[in-house]
Every structure is written in C-alpha cells, then in structure tokens.
Design a protein around this motif. Structure first.
Motif, PDB file in Angstrom:
ATOM      1  N   ARG A  60     -31.297 -52.969   2.561  1.00  0.00           N
ATOM      2  CA  ARG A  60     -31.440 -51.848   1.591  1.00  0.00           C
ATOM      3  C   ARG A  60     -30.330 -50.904   1.921  1.00  0.00           C
ATOM      4  NH1 ARG A  60     -36.243 -52.973   3.757  1.00  0.00           N
ATOM      5  NH2 ARG A  60     -38.144 -52.943   2.364  1.00  0.00           N
ATOM      6  N   ILE A  61     -29.704 -50.708   3.050  1.00  0.00           N
ATOM      7  CA  ILE A  61     -28.418 -49.903   3.332  1.00  0.00           C
ATOM      8  C   ILE A  61     -27.276 -50.423   2.512  1.00  0.00           C
ATOM      9  CG2 ILE A  61     -26.988 -49.179   4.905  1.00  0.00           C
ATOM     10  CD1 ILE A  61     -29.342 -48.992   6.730  1.00  0.00           C
ATOM     11  N   GLN A  62     -27.306 -51.870   2.748  1.00  0.00           N
ATOM     12  CA  GLN A  62     -26.049 -52.667   1.981  1.00  0.00           C
ATOM     13  C   GLN A  62     -26.095 -52.245   0.485  1.00  0.00           C
ATOM     14  OE1 GLN A  62     -26.786 -56.491   3.834  1.00  0.00           O
ATOM     15  NE2 GLN A  62     -25.039 -56.466   4.768  1.00  0.00           N
ATOM     16  N   LEU A  63     -27.575 -52.512  -0.004  1.00  0.00           N
ATOM     17  CA  LEU A  63     -27.441 -52.456  -1.444  1.00  0.00           C
ATOM     18  C   LEU A  63     -27.175 -50.962  -2.042  1.00  0.00           C
ATOM     19  CD1 LEU A  63     -30.664 -54.492  -2.143  1.00  0.00           C
ATOM     20  CD2 LEU A  63     -28.512 -54.959  -2.792  1.00  0.00           C
ATOM     21  N   MET A  64     -27.511 -49.841  -1.168  1.00  0.00           N
ATOM     22  CA  MET A  64     -27.282 -48.543  -1.558  1.00  0.00           C
ATOM     23  C   MET A  64     -25.717 -48.247  -1.440  1.00  0.00           C
ATOM     24  SD  MET A  64     -30.426 -46.601   0.786  1.00  0.00           S
ATOM     25  CE  MET A  64     -29.527 -44.912   0.392  1.00  0.00           C
ATOM     26  N   GLN A  65     -25.183 -48.856  -0.286  1.00  0.00           N
ATOM     27  CA  GLN A  65     -23.486 -48.752  -0.326  1.00  0.00           C
ATOM     28  C   GLN A  65     -23.087 -49.199  -1.597  1.00  0.00           C
ATOM     29  OE1 GLN A  65     -22.977 -50.424   3.696  1.00  0.00           O
ATOM     30  NE2 GLN A  65     -23.155 -48.475   4.478  1.00  0.00           N
ATOM     31  N   GLN A  66     -23.233 -50.417  -2.141  1.00  0.00           N
ATOM     32  CA  GLN A  66     -22.902 -50.979  -3.170  1.00  0.00           C
ATOM     33  C   GLN A  66     -22.989 -50.253  -4.534  1.00  0.00           C
ATOM     34  OE1 GLN A  66     -20.711 -53.528  -3.248  1.00  0.00           O
ATOM     35  NE2 GLN A  66     -20.670 -53.563  -1.033  1.00  0.00           N
ATOM     36  N   TRP A  92     -25.144 -47.125  -5.206  1.00  0.00           N
ATOM     37  CA  TRP A  92     -25.299 -45.579  -5.413  1.00  0.00           C
ATOM     38  C   TRP A  92     -23.887 -44.997  -4.938  1.00  0.00           C
ATOM     39  CZ3 TRP A  92     -29.534 -48.196  -5.156  1.00  0.00           C
ATOM     40  CH2 TRP A  92     -30.508 -47.806  -5.777  1.00  0.00           C
ATOM     41  N   GLU A  93     -23.664 -43.817  -5.735  1.00  0.00           N
ATOM     42  CA  GLU A  93     -22.627 -43.033  -5.348  1.00  0.00           C
ATOM     43  C   GLU A  93     -22.285 -42.441  -4.125  1.00  0.00           C
ATOM     44  OE1 GLU A  93     -23.737 -42.030  -8.782  1.00  0.00           O
ATOM     45  OE2 GLU A  93     -22.224 -42.902 -10.149  1.00  0.00           O
ATOM     46  N   HIS A  94     -23.567 -41.685  -3.611  1.00  0.00           N
ATOM     47  CA  HIS A  94     -23.822 -40.985  -2.572  1.00  0.00           C
ATOM     48  C   HIS A  94     -24.876 -41.684  -1.586  1.00  0.00           C
ATOM     49  CE1 HIS A  94     -21.249 -37.909  -4.067  1.00  0.00           C
ATOM     50  NE2 HIS A  94     -22.065 -37.961  -5.068  1.00  0.00           N
ATOM     51  N   PRO A  95     -24.408 -42.828  -0.837  1.00  0.00           N
ATOM     52  CA  PRO A  95     -25.481 -43.731  -0.344  1.00  0.00           C
ATOM     53  C   PRO A  95     -25.927 -42.764   0.856  1.00  0.00           C
ATOM     54  CG  PRO A  95     -23.359 -44.518   0.170  1.00  0.00           C
ATOM     55  CD  PRO A  95     -23.270 -43.717  -1.114  1.00  0.00           C
ATOM     56  N   ASP A  96     -25.078 -41.951   1.652  1.00  0.00           N
ATOM     57  CA  ASP A  96     -25.463 -41.024   2.710  1.00  0.00           C
ATOM     58  C   ASP A  96     -26.518 -40.104   2.412  1.00  0.00           C
ATOM     59  OD1 ASP A  96     -23.807 -42.513   3.989  1.00  0.00           O
ATOM     60  OD2 ASP A  96     -22.230 -41.028   3.992  1.00  0.00           O
ATOM     61  N   HIS A  97     -26.720 -39.741   1.162  1.00  0.00           N
ATOM     62  CA  HIS A  97     -27.589 -38.647   0.910  1.00  0.00           C
ATOM     63  C   HIS A  97     -28.806 -39.340  -0.026  1.00  0.00           C
ATOM     64  CE1 HIS A  97     -24.769 -35.553   1.497  1.00  0.00           C
ATOM     65  NE2 HIS A  97     -23.645 -36.220   0.774  1.00  0.00           N
ATOM     66  N   SER A  98     -28.682 -40.405  -0.371  1.00  0.00           N
ATOM     67  CA  SER A  98     -29.805 -41.210  -0.852  1.00  0.00           C
ATOM     68  C   SER A  98     -31.028 -41.694   0.230  1.00  0.00           C
ATOM     69  CB  SER A  98     -29.483 -42.389  -1.615  1.00  0.00           C
ATOM     70  OG  SER A  98     -28.507 -42.009  -2.754  1.00  0.00           O
ATOM     71  N   TYR A 131     -33.449 -57.925   0.555  1.00  0.00           N
ATOM     72  CA  TYR A 131     -33.766 -58.686  -0.712  1.00  0.00           C
ATOM     73  C   TYR A 131     -32.652 -59.760  -0.992  1.00  0.00           C
ATOM     74  CZ  TYR A 131     -36.671 -54.599  -1.801  1.00  0.00           C
ATOM     75  OH  TYR A 131     -37.986 -54.023  -1.549  1.00  0.00           O
ATOM     76  N   SER A 132     -33.140 -60.874  -2.017  1.00  0.00           N
ATOM     77  CA  SER A 132     -32.202 -61.526  -2.212  1.00  0.00           C
ATOM     78  C   SER A 132     -32.531 -62.083  -3.873  1.00  0.00           C
ATOM     79  CB  SER A 132     -32.116 -62.848  -1.473  1.00  0.00           C
ATOM     80  OG  SER A 132     -33.169 -63.727  -1.619  1.00  0.00           O
ATOM     81  N   LEU A 133     -31.480 -62.677  -4.765  1.00  0.00           N
ATOM     82  CA  LEU A 133     -32.094 -63.290  -5.855  1.00  0.00           C
ATOM     83  C   LEU A 133     -31.924 -64.908  -5.850  1.00  0.00           C
ATOM     84  CD1 LEU A 133     -32.250 -62.213  -9.043  1.00  0.00           C
ATOM     85  CD2 LEU A 133     -29.757 -63.191  -9.194  1.00  0.00           C
TER      86      LEU A 133
END
Length: 241
Positions: free
Chosen positions: A190-196, A198-204, A237-239
C-alpha cells in the motif's frame, strides 16, 4: 492570466489569513461563507481552484462537493476539522483532489494547490492531439500504449479500456490501475502504491488505497466477472497478466 480561487469557509479567523496568503501569490480570491453563494458564483464565472470547508452553515461540505461535481471538474481541496478516517476517504471518493486538516498553515495549502496544478498540466501535456506532437514526442507516444488482453491503456490520454470498454475512473483509480498495468504480476505494498499515485503520500492513509482498490474492482466487475487484481495478504496488490 491571473488564477481565480473560490474559497468557501464560514470562519473568518480561518478564511481571512488564508485569503491574504493566496493573494500574495498574485491569485484572485472570492470568499463566501455559504454553499448557496458558492454555487451561484460557480454558475457565473470560471474558477481555477476551489477550497471548501466541510462544515458549512447551510449545507454539508460533502453534499456541496457532490453538487459541484455534477457540473464542474474544477480541482477541489477540502478543509476539515474532522479526524475521522472514513470521512476523509469519502471526501476523496466523491471528487475532492486533496484534503487538509485543521489547523493548517497557509503555506501548506498553497503547496498543495501548486502540486495539483502541476499534475493537471502534466496530464494535459501528455494528452496533446497527435497532429501537434513533435517527431520526438510521436516516437515516445508509442511507448505510452499498454496493450495485452484484455487491457488497452493510452497513457497520453489517461484512458483505459477493459475487454474493449472504456472505463470511467476517478483520478486515483486510474492512477492505481495504470501503475499496476505497467508492472503486471508484481506485488506492491500500500505504501508503494501511495508513493506512486498520491501527491502527498505522507499525509494520506494506507486504508485509502484499499478503498480505491475496492471501488476499482466494482467497476471492473461491471464489465467482466474476471478478478484481475489480486490481494496478497500482508503484502499488497498485483495485477494478473
């Protein structure tokens, strides 16, 4: 052209210093304290950004956001004093581009606005009409097509087809799916996906990823009973390919 900001906030102690900071960026600001005044303003002129308080005296901010999204796709940021994770997720789901919790600094709001505008400019640049592409850009555009059954994704236009059907996705749903399409069979946390995406992953919030994956799966299910997105418990997650 000078940017025009619509600020909808009923507390003067919050709105006045924020309005001052926005004007120092050489942006025009129209400030209203009620939802009805904001809707009237939107009907009369074009805005480049909307800053919307969740707690308004005449209408819930979420409901106002829904009404706005029926007619306008203006980028929108929520101001909220609520710390409830679910409500923050709802805000993103119904069409907000970002949110900021109170108390906040005007500098943070300005930074978030600029980040959203940069993303929009990049998307618009990638979506140029092919006739206007330079030779170099035309060559690069071929590399921005992802195609393997049952997927077809055009990164230039930010469009994804699944079993031949064009998907109607939110920005974050499209961002998640495009990233997974670029890396099929790879597992991302989830963290890797957020970093890719979201503009502000640290705040999400990590749970935000789960919420968007769930809504994405529901939309894919309307097209096919296949389940292309795999959950790896404790990993991410994966596709499928």
């Amino acid at each position: 052209m000078q940017k025009m900001i619509l600020l909808v906030e009923d507390e003067a102690a919050i709105a006045e210093p924020l309005q001052y900071a926005l004007k120092r960026e050489n942006w025009q600001v129209l400030w209203f304290t009620t939802a009805i005044d904001a809707l009237n303003a939107l009907a009369q002129q074009k805005f480049d950004f909307i800053i919307l308080d969740v707690g308004l005296p005449d209408m819930d901010g979420f409901e106002l956001c829904r009404k706005i999204r029926q007619h306008w796709q203006t980028p929108l940021l929520f101001l909220t004093a609520r710390n409830d994770e679910i409500e923050r997720i709802i805000g993103i789901e119904i069409g907000a581009d970002d949110y900021c919790g109170k108390p906040f600094s005007p500098r943070e709001i300005i930074s978030r606005i600029k980040a959203i505008w940069r993303r929009m400019e990049l998307t618009a640049a990638n979506g140029q009409h092919p006739d206007k592409l330079t030779q170099t850009q035309a060559t690069e555009s071929h590399e921005k097509i992802i195609e393997f059954s049952p997927w077809y994704a055009d990164l230039n236009r930010y469009q994804i087809k699944y079993h031949g059907q064009l998907l109607q996705l939110t920005r974050y749903e499209a961002g998640l799916l495009l990233f997974l399409l670029k890396h099929p069979e790879q597992v991302f946390s989830r963290i890797q996906l957020m970093q890719q995406v979201w503009e502000h992953p640290d705040h999400s919030l990590e749970r935000t990823v789960d919420t968007h994956i769930k809504s994405l799966r529901q939309k894919l299910k309307l097209v096919s009973d296949d389940e292309p997105i795999t959950t790896h418990r404790g990993l991410g997650y994966s596709l499928k390919r």
